[in-house]
Design a protein around this motif. Sequence first.
Motif, PDB file in Angstrom:
ATOM      1  N   VAL A 109       0.924  -1.121  -0.053  1.00  0.00           N
ATOM      2  CA  VAL A 109       0.103  -0.146   0.045  1.00  0.00           C
ATOM      3  C   VAL A 109       0.879   1.179  -0.158  1.00  0.00           C
ATOM      4  N   SER A 110       0.622   2.069  -0.799  1.00  0.00           N
ATOM      5  CA  SER A 110       1.251   3.563  -0.870  1.00  0.00           C
ATOM      6  C   SER A 110       0.451   4.416  -0.120  1.00  0.00           C
ATOM      7  N   ILE A 111       1.405   5.309   0.619  1.00  0.00           N
ATOM      8  CA  ILE A 111       0.742   6.408   1.191  1.00  0.00           C
ATOM      9  C   ILE A 111       1.196   7.582   0.679  1.00  0.00           C
ATOM     10  N   LEU A 112      -0.169   8.512  -0.122  1.00  0.00           N
ATOM     11  CA  LEU A 112       0.195   9.420  -0.907  1.00  0.00           C
ATOM     12  C   LEU A 112      -0.250  10.925  -0.190  1.00  0.00           C
ATOM     13  N   LYS A 113       0.661  11.843  -0.562  1.00  0.00           N
ATOM     14  CA  LYS A 113       0.412  13.314   0.065  1.00  0.00           C
ATOM     15  C   LYS A 113       0.291  14.016  -1.184  1.00  0.00           C
ATOM     16  N   LYS A 114      -0.548  15.144  -1.124  1.00  0.00           N
ATOM     17  CA  LYS A 114      -0.748  16.356  -2.063  1.00  0.00           C
ATOM     18  C   LYS A 114       0.365  17.055  -2.413  1.00  0.00           C
ATOM     19  N   THR A 115       0.978  17.356  -3.341  1.00  0.00           N
ATOM     20  CA  THR A 115       2.063  18.210  -3.599  1.00  0.00           C
ATOM     21  C   THR A 115       1.435  19.255  -4.720  1.00  0.00           C
ATOM     22  N   ALA A 150       3.708   9.726  -3.628  1.00  0.00           N
ATOM     23  CA  ALA A 150       4.003   8.689  -2.763  1.00  0.00           C
ATOM     24  C   ALA A 150       5.041   9.049  -1.595  1.00  0.00           C
ATOM     25  N   VAL A 151       4.523   9.070  -0.385  1.00  0.00           N
ATOM     26  CA  VAL A 151       5.315   9.231   0.618  1.00  0.00           C
ATOM     27  C   VAL A 151       6.308   7.933   1.135  1.00  0.00           C
ATOM     28  N   ALA A 152       5.553   6.935   1.062  1.00  0.00           N
ATOM     29  CA  ALA A 152       5.881   5.594   1.577  1.00  0.00           C
ATOM     30  C   ALA A 152       5.169   4.589   1.101  1.00  0.00           C
ATOM     31  N   THR A 153       5.842   3.435   0.955  1.00  0.00           N
ATOM     32  CA  THR A 153       4.986   2.136   0.576  1.00  0.00           C
ATOM     33  C   THR A 153       5.329   1.167   1.803  1.00  0.00           C
ATOM     34  N   VAL A 154       4.223   0.809   2.259  1.00  0.00           N
ATOM     35  CA  VAL A 154       4.241  -0.158   3.549  1.00  0.00           C
ATOM     36  C   VAL A 154       3.742  -1.533   3.400  1.00  0.00           C
ATOM     37  N   TRP A 155       3.962  -2.390   3.966  1.00  0.00           N
ATOM     38  CA  TRP A 155       2.922  -3.596   3.890  1.00  0.00           C
ATOM     39  C   TRP A 155       1.706  -3.560   4.817  1.00  0.00           C
ATOM     40  N   ALA A 156       0.749  -4.041   4.401  1.00  0.00           N
ATOM     41  CA  ALA A 156      -0.438  -3.820   5.129  1.00  0.00           C
ATOM     42  C   ALA A 156      -1.614  -5.163   4.921  1.00  0.00           C
ATOM     43  N   GLU A 157      -2.562  -5.233   5.997  1.00  0.00           N
ATOM     44  CA  GLU A 157      -3.671  -6.166   5.656  1.00  0.00           C
ATOM     45  C   GLU A 157      -4.837  -5.332   5.049  1.00  0.00           C
ATOM     46  N   VAL A 158      -5.367  -5.898   4.112  1.00  0.00           N
ATOM     47  CA  VAL A 158      -6.497  -5.123   3.395  1.00  0.00           C
ATOM     48  C   VAL A 158      -7.626  -5.897   3.555  1.00  0.00           C
ATOM     49  N   LYS A 159      -8.740  -5.350   4.246  1.00  0.00           N
ATOM     50  CA  LYS A 159     -10.029  -6.218   4.260  1.00  0.00           C
ATOM     51  C   LYS A 159     -11.330  -5.180   3.732  1.00  0.00           C
ATOM     52  N   PRO A 160     -11.829  -5.532   2.976  1.00  0.00           N
ATOM     53  CA  PRO A 160     -13.057  -4.875   2.540  1.00  0.00           C
ATOM     54  C   PRO A 160     -14.076  -4.642   3.515  1.00  0.00           C
ATOM     55  N   ILE A 161     -14.954  -3.754   3.878  1.00  0.00           N
ATOM     56  CA  ILE A 161     -15.939  -3.729   4.619  1.00  0.00           C
ATOM     57  C   ILE A 161     -17.154  -4.027   3.847  1.00  0.00           C
ATOM     58  N   ALA A 162     -18.157  -4.496   4.160  1.00  0.00           N
ATOM     59  CA  ALA A 162     -19.171  -4.899   3.596  1.00  0.00           C
ATOM     60  C   ALA A 162     -19.699  -3.627   2.982  1.00  0.00           C
ATOM     61  N   GLY A 163     -20.062  -3.404   1.816  1.00  0.00           N
ATOM     62  CA  GLY A 163     -20.749  -2.358   1.042  1.00  0.00           C
ATOM     63  C   GLY A 163     -21.918  -1.975   1.445  1.00  0.00           C
ATOM     64  N   ARG A 164     -22.299  -0.702   1.441  1.00  0.00           N
ATOM     65  CA  ARG A 164     -23.724  -0.508   1.666  1.00  0.00           C
ATOM     66  C   ARG A 164     -24.195   0.264   0.419  1.00  0.00           C
ATOM     67  N   GLU A 165     -25.614   0.002   0.010  1.00  0.00           N
ATOM     68  CA  GLU A 165     -26.324   0.524  -0.936  1.00  0.00           C
ATOM     69  C   GLU A 165     -27.340   1.261  -0.522  1.00  0.00           C
TER      70      GLU A 165
END
Length: 107
Positions: free
Chosen positions: A10-16, A31-46
């Motif tokens: 996952v890349s962490i982005l900052k506005k320049t 990109a400020v940094a690229t890190v390892w992360a766990e990514v879990k979707p949250i149940a979508g809402r409609e």
Amino acid sequence: MNPGKLRHRVSILKKTTGTDPDGYPTEEWAAVATVWAEVKPIAGREYFTAAAVQAEHQVRFTMRYRKDVTSDMRLRYDDQDYEIKAILDLGGRRAWLQVMGEVITGG
């Protein structure tokens, strides 16, 4: 948290801001940094608003603690940008950071 679950990049982005060759202001996300992360979707809402269906796509990112992550930044995962909605210090020990993000559509 098991560090073995951090298997997504996952890349962490900052506005320049800057100026183009004609002197007009420009904004881009760097990109400020690229890190390892766990990514879990949250149940979508409609939900229905004015007879139009709008879907929210929210994701929970868990990574090692970083004090430089702020809500005016974005996260990029799998060529998709996510607006940061909330930042939580899991357990209050500055070991793990949980970031709630929502897909940015149209820009």
